[in-house]
Motif scaffolding. Structure first.
Motif, PDB file in Angstrom:
ATOM      1  N   GLU A 172       0.819  -1.204   0.000  1.00 35.30           N
ATOM      2  CA  GLU A 172       0.000   0.000   0.000  1.00 35.30           C
ATOM      3  C   GLU A 172       0.860   1.265   0.000  1.00 35.30           C
ATOM      4  O   GLU A 172       0.509   2.275  -0.615  1.00 35.30           O
ATOM      5  CB  GLU A 172      -0.943  -0.013   1.204  1.00 35.30           C
ATOM      6  CG  GLU A 172      -2.044  -1.062   1.071  1.00 35.30           C
ATOM      7  CD  GLU A 172      -2.914  -1.152   2.303  1.00 35.30           C
ATOM      8  OE1 GLU A 172      -2.585  -0.500   3.320  1.00 35.30           O
ATOM      9  OE2 GLU A 172      -3.928  -1.877   2.260  1.00 35.30           O
ATOM     10  N   VAL A 173       1.990   1.208   0.685  1.00 33.63           N
ATOM     11  CA  VAL A 173       2.918   2.348   0.672  1.00 33.63           C
ATOM     12  C   VAL A 173       3.409   2.610  -0.755  1.00 33.63           C
ATOM     13  O   VAL A 173       3.404   3.748  -1.239  1.00 33.63           O
ATOM     14  CB  VAL A 173       4.108   2.101   1.618  1.00 33.63           C
ATOM     15  CG1 VAL A 173       5.125   3.231   1.512  1.00 33.63           C
ATOM     16  CG2 VAL A 173       3.629   1.960   3.054  1.00 33.63           C
ATOM     17  N   ALA A 174       3.827   1.560  -1.437  1.00 32.42           N
ATOM     18  CA  ALA A 174       4.289   1.718  -2.820  1.00 32.42           C
ATOM     19  C   ALA A 174       3.170   2.230  -3.713  1.00 32.42           C
ATOM     20  O   ALA A 174       3.394   3.090  -4.586  1.00 32.42           O
ATOM     21  CB  ALA A 174       4.831   0.390  -3.347  1.00 32.42           C
ATOM     22  N   ALA A 175       1.951   1.747  -3.495  1.00 38.58           N
ATOM     23  CA  ALA A 175       0.816   2.195  -4.303  1.00 38.58           C
ATOM     24  C   ALA A 175       0.511   3.665  -4.067  1.00 38.58           C
ATOM     25  O   ALA A 175       0.128   4.391  -4.994  1.00 38.58           O
ATOM     26  CB  ALA A 175      -0.416   1.344  -3.985  1.00 38.58           C
ATOM     27  N   ALA A 176       0.661   4.131  -2.836  1.00 36.64           N
ATOM     28  CA  ALA A 176       0.379   5.532  -2.518  1.00 36.64           C
ATOM     29  C   ALA A 176       1.437   6.472  -3.066  1.00 36.64           C
ATOM     30  O   ALA A 176       1.146   7.641  -3.365  1.00 36.64           O
ATOM     31  CB  ALA A 176       0.268   5.706  -1.003  1.00 36.64           C
ATOM     32  N   ARG A 196       6.264  -5.917  -7.411  1.00 39.79           N
ATOM     33  CA  ARG A 196       6.868  -7.028  -6.674  1.00 39.79           C
ATOM     34  C   ARG A 196       6.266  -7.209  -5.290  1.00 39.79           C
ATOM     35  O   ARG A 196       6.084  -8.343  -4.828  1.00 39.79           O
ATOM     36  CB  ARG A 196       8.391  -6.816  -6.557  1.00 39.79           C
ATOM     37  CG  ARG A 196       9.127  -7.977  -5.916  1.00 39.79           C
ATOM     38  CD  ARG A 196      10.625  -7.858  -6.093  1.00 39.79           C
ATOM     39  NE  ARG A 196      11.153  -6.666  -5.472  1.00 39.79           N
ATOM     40  CZ  ARG A 196      11.410  -6.540  -4.156  1.00 39.79           C
ATOM     41  NH1 ARG A 196      11.149  -7.547  -3.342  1.00 39.79           N
ATOM     42  NH2 ARG A 196      11.916  -5.446  -3.668  1.00 39.79           N
ATOM     43  N   VAL A 197       5.934  -6.101  -4.606  1.00 38.50           N
ATOM     44  CA  VAL A 197       5.537  -6.232  -3.199  1.00 38.50           C
ATOM     45  C   VAL A 197       4.032  -6.129  -2.969  1.00 38.50           C
ATOM     46  O   VAL A 197       3.560  -6.453  -1.871  1.00 38.50           O
ATOM     47  CB  VAL A 197       6.252  -5.178  -2.323  1.00 38.50           C
ATOM     48  CG1 VAL A 197       7.758  -5.309  -2.440  1.00 38.50           C
ATOM     49  CG2 VAL A 197       5.798  -3.755  -2.660  1.00 38.50           C
ATOM     50  N   ALA A 198       3.282  -5.686  -3.983  1.00 39.35           N
ATOM     51  CA  ALA A 198       1.846  -5.459  -3.777  1.00 39.35           C
ATOM     52  C   ALA A 198       1.014  -6.499  -4.511  1.00 39.35           C
ATOM     53  O   ALA A 198       1.385  -6.976  -5.585  1.00 39.35           O
ATOM     54  CB  ALA A 198       1.464  -4.056  -4.249  1.00 39.35           C
ATOM     55  N   ALA A 199      -0.125  -6.823  -3.920  1.00 39.16           N
ATOM     56  CA  ALA A 199      -1.136  -7.637  -4.587  1.00 39.16           C
ATOM     57  C   ALA A 199      -2.242  -6.717  -5.087  1.00 39.16           C
ATOM     58  O   ALA A 199      -2.379  -5.573  -4.645  1.00 39.16           O
ATOM     59  CB  ALA A 199      -1.703  -8.662  -3.613  1.00 39.16           C
ATOM     60  N   ASP A 200      -3.014  -7.215  -6.036  1.00 43.23           N
ATOM     61  CA  ASP A 200      -4.107  -6.418  -6.601  1.00 43.23           C
ATOM     62  C   ASP A 200      -5.308  -6.498  -5.657  1.00 43.23           C
ATOM     63  O   ASP A 200      -6.245  -7.254  -5.864  1.00 43.23           O
ATOM     64  CB  ASP A 200      -4.462  -6.948  -7.993  1.00 43.23           C
ATOM     65  CG  ASP A 200      -5.452  -6.041  -8.719  1.00 43.23           C
ATOM     66  OD1 ASP A 200      -5.898  -5.045  -8.114  1.00 43.23           O
ATOM     67  OD2 ASP A 200      -5.781  -6.330  -9.883  1.00 43.23           O
ATOM     68  N   THR A 201      -5.252  -5.686  -4.604  1.00 43.29           N
ATOM     69  CA  THR A 201      -6.290  -5.696  -3.576  1.00 43.29           C
ATOM     70  C   THR A 201      -7.056  -4.373  -3.602  1.00 43.29           C
ATOM     71  O   THR A 201      -6.565  -3.368  -4.133  1.00 43.29           O
ATOM     72  CB  THR A 201      -5.670  -5.874  -2.187  1.00 43.29           C
ATOM     73  OG1 THR A 201      -4.863  -4.721  -1.882  1.00 43.29           O
ATOM     74  CG2 THR A 201      -4.807  -7.133  -2.127  1.00 43.29           C
ATOM     75  N   PRO A 202      -8.250  -4.336  -3.009  1.00 46.34           N
ATOM     76  CA  PRO A 202      -8.973  -3.067  -2.925  1.00 46.34           C
ATOM     77  C   PRO A 202      -8.180  -1.969  -2.211  1.00 46.34           C
ATOM     78  O   PRO A 202      -8.228  -0.802  -2.601  1.00 46.34           O
ATOM     79  CB  PRO A 202     -10.242  -3.442  -2.148  1.00 46.34           C
ATOM     80  CG  PRO A 202     -10.459  -4.883  -2.460  1.00 46.34           C
ATOM     81  CD  PRO A 202      -9.082  -5.471  -2.538  1.00 46.34           C
ATOM     82  N   GLY A 203      -7.427  -2.349  -1.168  1.00 49.07           N
ATOM     83  CA  GLY A 203      -6.638  -1.361  -0.449  1.00 49.07           C
ATOM     84  C   GLY A 203      -5.563  -0.742  -1.308  1.00 49.07           C
ATOM     85  O   GLY A 203      -5.324   0.476  -1.248  1.00 49.07           O
ATOM     86  N   VAL A 204      -4.894  -1.560  -2.117  1.00 49.12           N
ATOM     87  CA  VAL A 204      -3.858  -1.052  -3.027  1.00 49.12           C
ATOM     88  C   VAL A 204      -4.484  -0.150  -4.081  1.00 49.12           C
ATOM     89  O   VAL A 204      -3.962   0.938  -4.389  1.00 49.12           O
ATOM     90  CB  VAL A 204      -3.093  -2.229  -3.668  1.00 49.12           C
ATOM     91  CG1 VAL A 204      -2.300  -1.779  -4.887  1.00 49.12           C
ATOM     92  CG2 VAL A 204      -2.164  -2.865  -2.638  1.00 49.12           C
ATOM     93  N   ARG A 205      -5.605  -0.567  -4.628  1.00 52.76           N
ATOM     94  CA  ARG A 205      -6.271   0.263  -5.642  1.00 52.76           C
ATOM     95  C   ARG A 205      -6.755   1.595  -5.049  1.00 52.76           C
ATOM     96  O   ARG A 205      -6.641   2.640  -5.685  1.00 52.76           O
ATOM     97  CB  ARG A 205      -7.435  -0.499  -6.266  1.00 52.76           C
ATOM     98  CG  ARG A 205      -6.976  -1.636  -7.180  1.00 52.76           C
ATOM     99  CD  ARG A 205      -8.107  -2.269  -7.953  1.00 52.76           C
ATOM    100  NE  ARG A 205      -7.570  -3.166  -8.965  1.00 52.76           N
ATOM    101  CZ  ARG A 205      -7.193  -2.794 -10.176  1.00 52.76           C
ATOM    102  NH1 ARG A 205      -7.328  -1.522 -10.538  1.00 52.76           N
ATOM    103  NH2 ARG A 205      -6.708  -3.669 -11.036  1.00 52.76           N
TER     104      ARG A 205
END
Length: 216
Positions: free
Chosen positions: A123-127, A175-184
């Protein structure tokens, strides 16, 4: 399609709105008022300090050496951006130490630091990815047509070295994130805050010198 590519495509509407914003079009054709750009520089320096702290939290929360090294390399890139802003401040008499964060700036920095402190590494990487990818996108979109006093800004973000940093962060996200609602949600929220930042920079007189920007 990689996760980072899919997230970028999913926020193409926000990226297009940022490219068409008065601030960015004023950067491209050189018509952005000097005071408005000075206000942006001050606010962005405040933002980048928070961005650097978020990277540092990413380093602290890394579970393996490759993740730690990626965050550390990205942190070094923010230091270079801050030096660029120091150069603007020295030339134009902007007192970066006297900056008070505008609402759009504070909303973004609080979101990033809260995510970096409480979210998982994905989530950090996504943000954090939207900032890097959007600035690289803007620089590359403007480089062939930008004129006037803000050419240095465009060249900074069109530089292959900045694209490499954006790609490094995207590779880390993949590499570190999954395709989750939180990441999106984190990615989309960050992109929306980017657009809000540019909107405020182009339209709000509160960012001009004498408002939230101190002068030497």
């Amino acid at each position: 399609m990689t996760l980072s590519a899919g997230l970028w495509v999913g926020s193409a509407d926000l990226a297009s709105a940022a490219l068409a914003s008065p601030f960015v079009t004023g950067i491209a054709d050189g018509t952005l008022p000097h005071e408005r750009f000075a206000g942006y520089v001050a606010q962005d320096a405040f933002f980048l300090e928070a961005f650097a702290r978020a990277y540092a939290l990413g380093v602290a929360h890394s579970r393996d050496r490759s993740t730690l090294e990626a965050f550390a390399d990205l942190l070094a890139g923010v230091r270079e951006e801050l030096r660029l802003h120091d150069g603007y401040a020295a030339r134009w008499g902007i007192d970066l130490a006297a900056v008070s964060p505008a609402p759009a700036t504070l909303a973004y920095t609080e979101f990033l630091l809260a995510t970096a402190a409480l979210g998982d590494v994905g989530e950090v990487a996504a943000a954090m990815t939207p900032c890097m990818r959007l600035y690289a996108h803007l620089g590359q979109a403007l480089v062939l047509r930008a004129t006037g006093p803000y050419r240095e800004w465009v060249d900074t973000y069109a530089d292959p070295g900045f694209e490499e940093l954006a790609a490094t962060l995207e590779a880390l996200l993949d590499r570190v994130a999954a395709d989750t609602p939180g990441v999106r949600r984190a990615y989309r929220r960050a992109m929306g805050l980017e657009l809000g930042f540019f909107t405020a920079a182009g339209e709000s007189t509160a960012w001009e010198a004498g408002g939230s920007v101190g002068r030497q």
